[in-house]
Motif scaffolding. Structure first.
Motif, short mmCIF file in Angstrom:
data_model
loop_
_atom_site.label_atom_id
_atom_site.label_comp_id
_atom_site.label_asym_id
_atom_site.label_seq_id
_atom_site.Cartn_x
_atom_site.Cartn_y
_atom_site.Cartn_z
N PRO A 32 0.81 -1.23 0.00
CA PRO A 32 0.00 0.00 0.00
C PRO A 32 0.84 1.27 0.00
O PRO A 32 0.40 2.31 -0.49
CB PRO A 32 -0.81 -0.09 1.30
N ASP A 33 2.07 1.20 0.53
CA ASP A 33 2.87 2.42 0.58
C ASP A 33 3.69 2.64 -0.70
O ASP A 33 4.50 3.56 -0.75
CB ASP A 33 3.79 2.40 1.81
N PHE A 34 3.49 1.80 -1.70
CA PHE A 34 4.22 2.00 -2.96
C PHE A 34 3.68 3.23 -3.68
O PHE A 34 2.49 3.33 -3.93
CB PHE A 34 4.09 0.77 -3.86
N LYS A 35 4.57 4.16 -3.96
CA LYS A 35 4.14 5.39 -4.66
C LYS A 35 4.81 5.45 -6.02
O LYS A 35 6.04 5.38 -6.11
CB LYS A 35 4.57 6.61 -3.85
N MET A 36 4.01 5.63 -7.05
CA MET A 36 4.58 5.72 -8.39
C MET A 36 5.54 6.90 -8.51
O MET A 36 6.54 6.84 -9.21
CB MET A 36 3.46 5.83 -9.44
#
Lengths: 157, 419
Positions: free
Chosen positions: B142-146
């Motif tokens: 969930p904390d993956f940011k493009m």
């Protein structure tokens, strides 16, 4: 000429052309062309995009003569030779004595130390005219498949 | 074992460079560690690199792929006509993002491997199955940011239709990098003109990239190795010229200029000395047109490290050298005309294109001579080339019989490389 004789005549012309280059009789090479002619070496990518300039360009037999005399007297390159492998020609069209044909080729380059590579592959796109009993190129466009030329291109294709 | 290899590689210090600017040790053309360091310090260092022509990316969505050293790069034209460049390397697993030389990509790019997608500025804007399969879980944490990921972006600048880029935030502006003299010399060929690509081809050179750029800067060899003009007595007597060394030594211009005060005298001399047996059967090859009012008939310009702008009579071309390992390089030629060429002028350019490229009357030798050096020095890494022609420093010269441009290149190169 009927279809079979055209095919044979163009195949023979191609074979003679290759023989002159591969056996280092380059002085005879311009004689395959009409005095006003077009000889170009280009690549498939350039040809497809309609790019006008060439790796080699001549619009007269004189310019082909100059190519040969420059190679003989001015240009410096390591001793090398070619071996042309020609496919059978495709006769694309004929009108009277004039023909258009396409012939696939591969050229192997042999350097003085024996290093042998497939130097070029491609097709000849030709406009051929009959001059008496001889066939000559009014136009020979050499379309190399690859955009890369290894080291240099001295001897014509 | 891998640890041992890594340690021994790190410990293998480079040999020391000979004193001064006049000796070039041959190991600099051979060593893998030099090649690796060049990629970081020169190609990704504080240096601007030629990428493509501005006309290669004419419209919003147009792209062209290029290289800075080993690094594949995409140049695009984005919203508002702004140019962008970024690595051709997917942020995910490193695959090429774009597999074409040029084209239109209105919607941006999508990596073929896992469909991570990018806009025209190189921003990551899509990750396939980012939230997983519906009801089956998976997906990125969930904390993956493009916005935390993407190929490295380049700074881009244009001068007279030439697009340059740099990975470096430290590099000065392009104009400052080039300097006034180089900017002016680019302007005299390209300013205010719309170039038309007449041909592109690649010459695979059997040598280190630096041997080619040395060759271009070496005006000493020109009349010795290239005998075409001499053999056919096409050399003109009434020329002045020189070599300009700029950009902390890294850039150079070599030129010939018609000296109008000597025209009559020189022509009469030419008539006297035509004893040669060799004449062109069709001298129309060299019947040019007056394109440049300053009378400069030859200008070879290099921008450190790998860009060449060529004017040889009416033959205009840009050349870009791309290293391919220590012993190989690709020389990319783009042969140019201009939009307002008349048909006659265009024909002159087609004929004069015979002078250059892999089959060029005055450049084919440059394709092989670097290989002669590469092979010649194979067993002599600790020996050096001698660069003393025209003195021992890296300065401009009224004589073209100088190696000042080469000494300048090495001065700049060594400063960047820290060797």
């Amino acid at each position: 000429m009927d279809t079979a004789s055209r095919f044979l005549a163009v195949a023979q012309l191609n074979a003679q052309y290759a023989s002159v280059i591969d056996n280092d009789r380059l002085e005879q090479w311009p004689d395959f062309f009409t005095p006003q002619c077009l000889y170009r070496i280009t690549t498939a990518g350039n040809f497809a995009r309609g790019y006008e300039a060439s790796i080699v360009f001549a619009n007269s037999r004189g310019m082909l003569v100059d190519r040969v005399s420059a190679l003989r007297t001015a240009n410096i390159y390591e001793r090398q030779s070619y071996r042309h492998i020609m496919a059978a020609p495709v006769i694309l069209g004929a009108q009277g004595e004039d023909m258009r044909s396409e012939t696939s080729f591969a050229v192997v380059r042999i350097m003085r130390d024996g290093a042998t590579i497939l130097f070029a592959s491609g097709r000849y796109l030709d406009a051929i005219v009959q001059d008496g009993s001889a066939l000559m190129f009014r136009e020979r466009i050499v379309v190399c498949d690859s955009p890369r030329i290894d080291t240099l291109l001295a001897i014509p294709l | 074992m891998p640890d041992e290899i890594a340690t021994s590689a790190a410990q293998a210090a480079l040999p020391s460079w000979p004193e001064g600017l006049t000796r070039i040790p041959y190991w600099v053309f051979q060593r893998d560690d030099i090649y690796v360091r060049e990629q970081a310090h020169v190609f990704r260092g504080p240096v601007w690199h030629y990428l493509c022509l501005e006309t290669d990316v004419p419209d919003e969505g147009s792209f062209r792929t290029s290289f800075i050293g080993d690094a594949p790069v995409i140049v695009t034209r984005g919203a508002g006509g702004k140019l962008h460049a970024f690595e051709n390397r997917c942020a995910h697993r490193g695959a090429l993002i774009c597999l074409d030389d040029e084209g239109k990509a209105k919607q941006g790019f999508s990596c073929v491997y896992h469909a991570w997608s990018y806009d025209l500025e190189g921003n990551l804007n899509g990750v396939a199955f980012m939230r997983g399969m519906k009801g089956k879980g998976g997906g990125m944490p969930p904390d993956f940011k493009m916005s935390d990921h993407g190929p490295r972006k380049l700074r881009v600048a244009v001068i007279h239709g030439l697009v340059f880029g740099t990975f470096s935030a430290q590099a000065s502006s392009l104009e400052e990098f080039l300097g006034d003299e180089i900017c002016a010399r680019i302007a005299r060929v390209l300013e205010g003109r719309k170039p038309v690509v007449l041909a592109r081809y690649t010459q695979a050179l059997p040598n280190n990239w630096k041997l080619y750029i040395e060759n271009v800067k070496d005006s000493y060899h020109a009349s010795i190795l290239h005998l075409f003009f001499t053999t056919f007595e096409l050399n003109r007597l009434n020329y002045t010229g020189g070599v300009i060394v700029e950009g902390d030594g890294g850039h150079h211009v070599s030129f010939n200029q018609l000296d109008r005060s000597k025209v009559d005298e020189a022509y009469s001399k030419q008539n006297i000395r035509s004893e040669s047996d060799y004449k062109l059967a069709d001298p129309s090859l060299l019947h040019g047109f007056e394109e440049f009012p300053d009378g400069v008939t030859l200008q070879i310009l290099t921008v450190f490290p790998t860009f060449v702008l060529q004017q040889i009579q009416n033959s205009i071309a840009v050349r870009q050298i791309v290293p391919r390992g220590p012993g190989h390089s690709d020389l990319h030629w783009t042969i140019l005309g201009f939009e307002d060429d008349t048909p006659d002028q265009r024909l002159v350019r087609l004929k004069q294109a015979n002078l250059v490229g892999p089959a060029g009357y005055i450049s084919m030798e440059d394709g092989c001579v670097g290989g002669f050096v590469q092979r010649g020095v194979a067993g002599a890494p600790d020996h050096s080339a001698i660069l003393e022609m025209g003195g021992r420093d890296a300065v401009s010269s009224e004589s073209r019989v100088t190696e000042g441009g080469l000494r300048g290149f090495w001065k700049r190169y060594r400063a960047l490389m820290g060797i």
